[in-house]
Design a protein around this motif. Structure first.
Motif, PDB file in Angstrom:
ATOM      1  N   SER A  62       0.799  -1.227   0.000  1.00 23.45           N
ATOM      2  CA  SER A  62       0.000   0.000   0.000  1.00 23.45           C
ATOM      3  C   SER A  62       0.830   1.275   0.000  1.00 23.45           C
ATOM      4  N   GLY A  63       2.159   1.163  -0.080  1.00 20.00           N
ATOM      5  CA  GLY A  63       2.938   2.399  -0.036  1.00 20.00           C
ATOM      6  C   GLY A  63       4.376   2.237  -0.475  1.00 20.00           C
ATOM      7  N   ILE A  64       4.614   2.433  -1.775  1.00 19.13           N
ATOM      8  CA  ILE A  64       5.961   2.328  -2.341  1.00 19.13           C
ATOM      9  C   ILE A  64       6.287   3.623  -3.079  1.00 19.13           C
ATOM     10  N   ALA A  65       7.523   4.084  -2.948  1.00 22.13           N
ATOM     11  CA  ALA A  65       7.986   5.238  -3.723  1.00 22.13           C
ATOM     12  C   ALA A  65       9.052   4.783  -4.712  1.00 22.13           C
ATOM     13  N   PHE A  66       9.070   5.397  -5.875  1.00 28.21           N
ATOM     14  CA  PHE A  66      10.126   5.153  -6.847  1.00 28.21           C
ATOM     15  C   PHE A  66      10.958   6.426  -7.044  1.00 28.21           C
ATOM     16  N   GLY A  67      10.602   7.266  -7.972  1.00 32.16           N
ATOM     17  CA  GLY A  67      11.375   8.476  -8.216  1.00 32.16           C
ATOM     18  C   GLY A  67      10.948   9.189  -9.486  1.00 32.16           C
ATOM     19  N   PHE A 303      -2.884  -2.954   7.529  1.00 33.86           N
ATOM     20  CA  PHE A 303      -1.911  -3.622   6.679  1.00 33.86           C
ATOM     21  C   PHE A 303      -0.501  -3.108   6.929  1.00 33.86           C
ATOM     22  N   VAL A 304       0.426  -3.947   6.478  1.00 32.92           N
ATOM     23  CA  VAL A 304       1.848  -3.692   6.637  1.00 32.92           C
ATOM     24  C   VAL A 304       2.401  -3.258   5.287  1.00 32.92           C
ATOM     25  N   THR A 305       3.312  -2.295   5.291  1.00 33.68           N
ATOM     26  CA  THR A 305       3.908  -1.804   4.061  1.00 33.68           C
ATOM     27  C   THR A 305       5.428  -1.841   4.151  1.00 33.68           C
ATOM     28  N   THR A 306       6.069  -1.980   3.011  1.00 34.85           N
ATOM     29  CA  THR A 306       7.531  -1.879   2.997  1.00 34.85           C
ATOM     30  C   THR A 306       7.982  -0.434   3.210  1.00 34.85           C
ATOM     31  N   ASP A 307       7.105   0.536   2.890  1.00 35.94           N
ATOM     32  CA  ASP A 307       7.477   1.955   2.895  1.00 35.94           C
ATOM     33  C   ASP A 307       8.771   2.154   2.105  1.00 35.94           C
ATOM     34  N   HIS A 308       8.872   1.434   1.007  1.00 38.54           N
ATOM     35  CA  HIS A 308      10.061   1.426   0.139  1.00 38.54           C
ATOM     36  C   HIS A 308      10.326   2.835  -0.398  1.00 38.54           C
ATOM     37  N   THR A 309      11.454   3.418  -0.001  1.00 40.32           N
ATOM     38  CA  THR A 309      11.784   4.793  -0.394  1.00 40.32           C
ATOM     39  C   THR A 309      13.242   4.868  -0.836  1.00 40.32           C
ATOM     40  N   PRO A 310      13.502   4.711  -2.127  1.00 35.29           N
ATOM     41  CA  PRO A 310      14.881   4.770  -2.623  1.00 35.29           C
ATOM     42  C   PRO A 310      15.476   6.168  -2.462  1.00 35.29           C
ATOM     43  N   MET A 311      16.731   6.220  -2.074  1.00 40.04           N
ATOM     44  CA  MET A 311      17.485   7.476  -1.985  1.00 40.04           C
ATOM     45  C   MET A 311      18.877   7.258  -2.567  1.00 40.04           C
ATOM     46  N   ASP A 312      19.377   8.233  -3.317  1.00 40.99           N
ATOM     47  CA  ASP A 312      20.711   8.074  -3.888  1.00 40.99           C
ATOM     48  C   ASP A 312      21.768   8.225  -2.807  1.00 40.99           C
ATOM     49  N   VAL A 313      22.936   7.718  -3.106  1.00 41.38           N
ATOM     50  CA  VAL A 313      23.988   7.598  -2.097  1.00 41.38           C
ATOM     51  C   VAL A 313      24.405   8.941  -1.524  1.00 41.38           C
ATOM     52  N   TYR A 325      15.613  10.915   4.898  1.00 42.89           N
ATOM     53  CA  TYR A 325      14.861   9.812   5.487  1.00 42.89           C
ATOM     54  C   TYR A 325      14.583   8.745   4.432  1.00 42.89           C
ATOM     55  N   GLY A 326      14.504   7.489   4.850  1.00 45.56           N
ATOM     56  CA  GLY A 326      14.021   6.455   3.957  1.00 45.56           C
ATOM     57  C   GLY A 326      14.915   5.246   3.836  1.00 45.56           C
ATOM     58  N   THR A 327      14.282   4.108   3.600  1.00 42.06           N
ATOM     59  CA  THR A 327      14.977   2.852   3.340  1.00 42.06           C
ATOM     60  C   THR A 327      14.211   2.094   2.266  1.00 42.06           C
ATOM     61  N   ILE A 328      14.914   1.283   1.489  1.00 42.81           N
ATOM     62  CA  ILE A 328      14.217   0.390   0.563  1.00 42.81           C
ATOM     63  C   ILE A 328      13.818  -0.873   1.320  1.00 42.81           C
ATOM     64  N   GLY A 329      12.841  -1.609   0.775  1.00 38.67           N
ATOM     65  CA  GLY A 329      12.388  -2.785   1.510  1.00 38.67           C
ATOM     66  C   GLY A 329      11.629  -3.814   0.696  1.00 38.67           C
ATOM     67  N   ILE A 330      11.491  -3.589  -0.606  1.00 40.50           N
ATOM     68  CA  ILE A 330      10.729  -4.538  -1.432  1.00 40.50           C
ATOM     69  C   ILE A 330      11.346  -5.931  -1.400  1.00 40.50           C
ATOM     70  N   GLU A 331      12.677  -5.992  -1.512  1.00 43.87           N
ATOM     71  CA  GLU A 331      13.339  -7.284  -1.694  1.00 43.87           C
ATOM     72  C   GLU A 331      13.310  -8.175  -0.456  1.00 43.87           C
ATOM     73  N   ASN A 332      13.146  -7.593   0.716  1.00 43.59           N
ATOM     74  CA  ASN A 332      13.286  -8.384   1.934  1.00 43.59           C
ATOM     75  C   ASN A 332      12.017  -8.477   2.773  1.00 43.59           C
TER      76      ASN A 332
END
Length: 417
Positions: A62-67, A303-313, A325-332
């Motif tokens: 229910s909550g993923i960010a890309f870019g 519901f539970v979400t990955t709150d997947h939020t990609p950030m560049d290095v 702020y933010g962490t990725i989480g789709i893969e795990n």
């Protein structure tokens, strides 16, 4: 495309006939045509088989960010959807974390068009306000008609109480879902970590639990007055759980989610000032984590979400105070949830939630469209860089021991394994 899944253990707690049974599943041109203990392989059929192969209805986030657009260096829609598919997700709700933000119907159409032809389905959120600025409502009705499944100023609270009131009243005309991020900015005051013993010890500006809870209480009070549909994303404190439980007992149409990392980690991991652990809302205390897990089990948290939020290095390898702020989480996501809950609960959490957004849930039945996730429930491994398909690598789970791995999906007449 014809696909034959061999000897997969089906996990579908809502389906007594198939749940926990090993079955072959034959799919032709995207449709499930047979589910049987044994199906003979036909010429030209792609056969899918693996050790400890499990199968469920497709997973939903229910909550993923890309870019894209604007931050393609973080993640494009194409790679993001491929990453989601490899992570086991057939359907994702896309947060409006772009530049410019999607605040018009044409923006929603752009996002949907960019997602056409992919195995994983994308359902965009529009912003609640124009430019996500919190001042004037955006084109909510037009965005709804264009395909927006809700309205959210991503990670920005609706500071103006009257604006939230008007938004909840207006969206009742067309069943719109209003998001309100739980943060009182006057108390948050640019904090970077949970306010408590750890933040004090480390000299980090704190974000009190009260900053979240005051906003939750205010939003529920407004909802009780106006009616409408309210979603409170990524709560993180025990008292937020209590407030939402009380609101639901009153019959309020409110839902909420929690980020997987807020179930798994506490603020103790900040000892090394590792910016991978800087998220919003912040990692809280053990008592908060326990309360959140209980609330997931009893249904207070929807519901539970990955709150997947990609950030560049460049936005992460800086001082903790200055890091994004933010962490990725789709893969795990599966490997974490499968440690916190039993397998049936984990799969229920990963497959539930679509109805809140007006989406149909897939069915594992003959004659239905194949929307399936394949996974190994028992494989244990240390999560590292080789498991990350995202363009950005800002995962707080690197180095964690996981139990269970998504193998891929079959959806939209495509097989991503």
């Amino acid at each position: 495309m014809n696909i034959l899944i061999k000897s997969a253990k089906i996990i579908d707690p809502s389906n007594e006939e198939l749940h926990s049974k090993k079955r072959d599943v034959l799919i032709k041109n995207g449709i499930i045509v047979a589910i049987s203990p044994k199906i003979e392989e036909e010429k030209g059929t792609k056969v899918v088989q693996a050790k400890n192969l499990h199968l469920s209805n497709g997973w939903f986030d229910s909550g993923i960010a890309f870019g894209e657009p604007g931050f393609e260096e973080r993640e494009t829609i194409a790679n993001g959807l491929l990453t989601a598919a490899k992570g086991g997700f057939t359907d994702i709700v896309l947060n409006p974390n772009t530049h410019p933000v999607p605040d018009t119907s044409s923006d929603i159409v752009f996002l949907r068009n960019r997602a056409n032809g992919h195995a994983c389905n994308l359902y965009p959120l529009g912003t609640l306000t124009m430019n996500g600025s919190g001042k004037d409502l955006a084109e909510l009705y037009d965005m709804k008609n264009a395909g927006a499944v809700g309205f959210y100023d991503f990670k920005h609270p609706v500071e103006n109480a009257n604006l939230l009131k008007i938004g909840l009243q207006y969206t009742q005309n067309f069943g719109g879902l209003v998001f309100s991020f739980p943060l009182d900015t006057s108390i948050y005051h640019k904090g970077v970590a949970n306010e408590g013993a750890i933040s004090t010890k480390l000299g980090l500006r704190g974000i009190p639990a009260m900053a979240e809870e005051l906003q939750v209480a205010r939003d529920l009070f407004i909802l009780e007055y106006t009616g409408g549909k309210l979603h409170i994303p990524t709560i993180s404190t025990a008292n937020s759980v209590k407030l939402i439980a009380e609101g639901k007992k009153k019959g309020l149409d409110v839902s909420c989610s929690v980020a997987i990392h807020n179930l798994f980690y506490t603020d103790n991991v900040l000892e090394e000032f590792d910016t991978r652990y800087k998220v919003l809302p912040p990692l809280r205390t053990k008592s908060d984590t326990k309360a959140l897990i209980r609330a997931v089990k009893d249904g207070t948290i929807d519901f539970v979400t990955t709150d997947h939020t990609p950030m560049d290095v460049e936005q992460k390898r800086v001082e903790f105070d200055n890091a994004a702020y933010g962490t990725i989480g789709i893969e795990n996501s599966f490997g974490i949830l499968n440690q916190l809950f039993d397998l049936d609960t984990t799969i229920s959490l990963l497959t539930n939630g679509r109805e809140r957004f007006g989406l149909l849930s897939p069915e594992l039945k003959e004659g239905k469209n194949a929307c399936l996730t394949l996974f190994n429930s028992a494989e244990e491994y240390v999560f590292n860089d080789e498991h990350i398909n995202s363009t950005s690598k800002n995962s707080m789970f690197l180095g964690s021991m996981l139990k269970g791995k998504a193998l891929g999906i079959i959806c939209n007449d495509q097989c991503i394994i």
